[in-house]
Motif scaffolding. Structure first.
Motif, PDB file in Angstrom:
ATOM      1  N   MET A   1      29.707  42.430  -7.931  1.00  0.00           N
ATOM      2  CA  MET A   1      30.606  43.187  -7.021  1.00  0.00           C
ATOM      3  C   MET A   1      30.151  44.708  -7.271  1.00  0.00           C
ATOM      4  SD  MET A   1      34.768  43.449  -7.733  1.00  0.00           S
ATOM      5  CE  MET A   1      35.048  41.789  -7.189  1.00  0.00           C
ATOM      6  N   GLY A   2      30.602  45.150  -6.087  1.00  0.00           N
ATOM      7  CA  GLY A   2      30.320  46.529  -5.991  1.00  0.00           C
ATOM      8  C   GLY A   2      31.486  47.365  -6.717  1.00  0.00           C
ATOM      9  N   LYS A   3      31.024  48.624  -6.691  1.00  0.00           N
ATOM     10  CA  LYS A   3      32.107  49.698  -7.515  1.00  0.00           C
ATOM     11  C   LYS A   3      32.362  50.683  -6.763  1.00  0.00           C
ATOM     12  CE  LYS A   3      30.286  49.067 -12.174  1.00  0.00           C
ATOM     13  NZ  LYS A   3      29.379  47.839 -11.957  1.00  0.00           N
ATOM     14  N   LEU A   4      33.629  51.209  -6.738  1.00  0.00           N
ATOM     15  CA  LEU A   4      34.011  52.435  -5.709  1.00  0.00           C
ATOM     16  C   LEU A   4      34.331  53.488  -6.745  1.00  0.00           C
ATOM     17  CD1 LEU A   4      35.279  53.816  -3.212  1.00  0.00           C
ATOM     18  CD2 LEU A   4      37.318  52.975  -3.639  1.00  0.00           C
ATOM     19  N   ILE A   5      33.802  54.743  -6.776  1.00  0.00           N
ATOM     20  CA  ILE A   5      33.767  55.859  -7.620  1.00  0.00           C
ATOM     21  C   ILE A   5      34.438  56.821  -6.760  1.00  0.00           C
ATOM     22  CG2 ILE A   5      32.771  57.253  -9.077  1.00  0.00           C
ATOM     23  CD1 ILE A   5      30.533  54.979  -9.239  1.00  0.00           C
ATOM     24  N   LEU A   6      35.634  57.363  -7.011  1.00  0.00           N
ATOM     25  CA  LEU A   6      36.283  58.456  -6.716  1.00  0.00           C
ATOM     26  C   LEU A   6      36.014  59.761  -7.230  1.00  0.00           C
ATOM     27  CD1 LEU A   6      39.610  56.715  -5.345  1.00  0.00           C
ATOM     28  CD2 LEU A   6      37.416  56.959  -4.080  1.00  0.00           C
ATOM     29  N   VAL A   7      35.532  60.726  -6.969  1.00  0.00           N
ATOM     30  CA  VAL A   7      35.306  62.062  -7.580  1.00  0.00           C
ATOM     31  C   VAL A   7      36.306  63.192  -6.945  1.00  0.00           C
ATOM     32  CG1 VAL A   7      33.812  63.521  -8.882  1.00  0.00           C
ATOM     33  CG2 VAL A   7      33.418  61.056  -8.639  1.00  0.00           C
ATOM     34  N   ARG A   8      36.867  63.918  -7.479  1.00  0.00           N
ATOM     35  CA  ARG A   8      37.449  65.059  -6.801  1.00  0.00           C
ATOM     36  C   ARG A   8      36.792  66.388  -7.149  1.00  0.00           C
ATOM     37  NH1 ARG A   8      41.277  69.323  -7.441  1.00  0.00           N
ATOM     38  NH2 ARG A   8      42.639  69.744  -5.621  1.00  0.00           N
ATOM     39  N   HIS A   9      36.695  67.184  -6.127  1.00  0.00           N
ATOM     40  CA  HIS A   9      35.966  68.478  -6.145  1.00  0.00           C
ATOM     41  C   HIS A   9      36.479  69.041  -7.862  1.00  0.00           C
ATOM     42  CE1 HIS A   9      38.993  71.117  -4.936  1.00  0.00           C
ATOM     43  NE2 HIS A   9      39.342  70.394  -4.167  1.00  0.00           N
ATOM     44  N   GLY A  10      35.790  70.036  -8.312  1.00  0.00           N
ATOM     45  CA  GLY A  10      36.166  70.995  -9.402  1.00  0.00           C
ATOM     46  C   GLY A  10      36.986  71.885  -8.925  1.00  0.00           C
ATOM     47  N   LYS A  11      37.303  72.785 -10.179  1.00  0.00           N
ATOM     48  CA  LYS A  11      38.179  74.049  -9.769  1.00  0.00           C
ATOM     49  C   LYS A  11      37.131  75.015  -8.734  1.00  0.00           C
ATOM     50  CE  LYS A  11      40.749  75.627 -12.761  1.00  0.00           C
ATOM     51  NZ  LYS A  11      41.507  76.129 -13.887  1.00  0.00           N
ATOM     52  N   SER A  12      37.914  75.314  -7.743  1.00  0.00           N
ATOM     53  CA  SER A  12      37.169  76.347  -6.840  1.00  0.00           C
ATOM     54  C   SER A  12      37.817  77.562  -7.198  1.00  0.00           C
ATOM     55  CB  SER A  12      37.828  76.063  -5.647  1.00  0.00           C
ATOM     56  OG  SER A  12      39.197  76.250  -5.222  1.00  0.00           O
ATOM     57  N   LEU A  13      37.033  78.795  -6.417  1.00  0.00           N
ATOM     58  CA  LEU A  13      37.225  80.087  -6.627  1.00  0.00           C
ATOM     59  C   LEU A  13      38.834  80.323  -6.175  1.00  0.00           C
ATOM     60  CD1 LEU A  13      34.143  81.735  -5.135  1.00  0.00           C
ATOM     61  CD2 LEU A  13      34.715  81.348  -7.597  1.00  0.00           C
ATOM     62  N   TRP A  14      39.177  79.748  -5.288  1.00  0.00           N
ATOM     63  CA  TRP A  14      40.801  80.009  -4.935  1.00  0.00           C
ATOM     64  C   TRP A  14      41.629  79.446  -5.991  1.00  0.00           C
ATOM     65  CZ3 TRP A  14      41.730  80.278   0.852  1.00  0.00           C
ATOM     66  CH2 TRP A  14      40.952  81.323   1.376  1.00  0.00           C
ATOM     67  N   ASN A  15      41.374  78.328  -6.643  1.00  0.00           N
ATOM     68  CA  ASN A  15      42.160  77.486  -7.448  1.00  0.00           C
ATOM     69  C   ASN A  15      42.288  78.606  -8.709  1.00  0.00           C
ATOM     70  OD1 ASN A  15      40.534  74.411  -6.966  1.00  0.00           O
ATOM     71  ND2 ASN A  15      42.553  75.126  -5.998  1.00  0.00           N
ATOM     72  N   VAL A  16      41.350  79.129  -9.210  1.00  0.00           N
ATOM     73  CA  VAL A  16      41.618  79.982 -10.185  1.00  0.00           C
ATOM     74  C   VAL A  16      42.489  81.250  -9.848  1.00  0.00           C
ATOM     75  CG1 VAL A  16      40.165  81.918 -11.394  1.00  0.00           C
ATOM     76  CG2 VAL A  16      39.023  79.843 -10.736  1.00  0.00           C
ATOM     77  N   LYS A  17      42.577  81.702  -8.740  1.00  0.00           N
ATOM     78  CA  LYS A  17      43.456  82.638  -8.076  1.00  0.00           C
ATOM     79  C   LYS A  17      44.934  81.949  -7.877  1.00  0.00           C
ATOM     80  CE  LYS A  17      40.038  85.695  -6.518  1.00  0.00           C
ATOM     81  NZ  LYS A  17      39.182  86.380  -5.138  1.00  0.00           N
ATOM     82  N   ASN A  18      45.144  81.005  -7.996  1.00  0.00           N
ATOM     83  CA  ASN A  18      46.413  80.025  -7.587  1.00  0.00           C
ATOM     84  C   ASN A  18      46.445  80.199  -6.209  1.00  0.00           C
ATOM     85  OD1 ASN A  18      48.198  78.164  -8.430  1.00  0.00           O
ATOM     86  ND2 ASN A  18      49.748  79.950  -8.707  1.00  0.00           N
ATOM     87  N   VAL A  19      45.478  80.077  -5.368  1.00  0.00           N
ATOM     88  CA  VAL A  19      45.809  80.149  -3.655  1.00  0.00           C
ATOM     89  C   VAL A  19      45.415  78.788  -3.113  1.00  0.00           C
ATOM     90  CG1 VAL A  19      44.801  81.389  -1.577  1.00  0.00           C
ATOM     91  CG2 VAL A  19      45.053  82.524  -3.638  1.00  0.00           C
ATOM     92  N   PHE A  20      46.244  78.263  -2.282  1.00  0.00           N
ATOM     93  CA  PHE A  20      45.958  77.044  -1.575  1.00  0.00           C
ATOM     94  C   PHE A  20      44.630  77.209  -0.908  1.00  0.00           C
ATOM     95  CE2 PHE A  20      46.527  74.345   1.912  1.00  0.00           C
ATOM     96  CZ  PHE A  20      46.474  72.836   1.306  1.00  0.00           C
ATOM     97  N   THR A  21      43.778  76.369  -0.974  1.00  0.00           N
ATOM     98  CA  THR A  21      42.483  76.055  -0.256  1.00  0.00           C
ATOM     99  C   THR A  21      42.577  75.404   0.991  1.00  0.00           C
ATOM    100  OG1 THR A  21      41.291  76.332  -2.503  1.00  0.00           O
ATOM    101  CG2 THR A  21      40.037  75.683  -0.793  1.00  0.00           C
ATOM    102  N   GLY A  22      43.103  74.346   0.747  1.00  0.00           N
ATOM    103  CA  GLY A  22      42.989  73.373   2.134  1.00  0.00           C
ATOM    104  C   GLY A  22      41.638  73.282   2.535  1.00  0.00           C
ATOM    105  N   TRP A  23      41.517  73.526   3.959  1.00  0.00           N
ATOM    106  CA  TRP A  23      40.346  73.301   4.484  1.00  0.00           C
ATOM    107  C   TRP A  23      39.260  74.469   4.717  1.00  0.00           C
ATOM    108  CZ3 TRP A  23      38.434  68.550   5.488  1.00  0.00           C
ATOM    109  CH2 TRP A  23      39.407  67.344   5.692  1.00  0.00           C
ATOM    110  N   THR A  24      39.745  75.362   3.967  1.00  0.00           N
ATOM    111  CA  THR A  24      39.035  76.678   3.916  1.00  0.00           C
ATOM    112  C   THR A  24      37.769  76.339   2.944  1.00  0.00           C
ATOM    113  OG1 THR A  24      40.980  78.012   4.042  1.00  0.00           O
ATOM    114  CG2 THR A  24      39.145  78.963   3.267  1.00  0.00           C
TER     115      THR A  24
END
Length: 81
Positions: A1-24
């Motif tokens: 059986m196959g596996k599904l692996i979900l990985v979210r991106h790591g902390k962005s430069l804007w995350n550090v500044k507490n700014v919403f990134t969205g699609w930027t």
């Protein structure tokens, strides 16, 4: 059986500044690069082979950030937005 692996991106430069990134298209912060590296190491250490990868086009989500995609096979990754 196959596996599904979900990985979210790591902390962005804007995350550090507490700014919403969205699609930027913001790059990862150094901490986010480390998080991506650790995610790749976990996948490798569990001997999980990646056959297909789907990712956003955004820099923060790009699969080259994870040092595991396709175990050296560039053809494993397909992008989706």
């Amino acid at each position: 059986m196959g596996k599904l692996i979900l990985v979210r991106h790591g902390k962005s430069l804007w995350n550090v500044k507490n700014v919403f990134t969205g699609w930027t298209d913001v790059d990862l912060a150094p901490e986010g690069m480390e998080e991506a590296k650790k995610a790749g190491e976990l996948i490798k250490s569990n001997l999980i082979e990646i056959d297909i990868c789907c990712s956003s086009y955004l820099k923060k989500s790009h699969p080259y950030r994870l040092d595991y995609i396709g175990n050296g096979r560039n053809d494993a990754c397909r992008h989706q937005v």
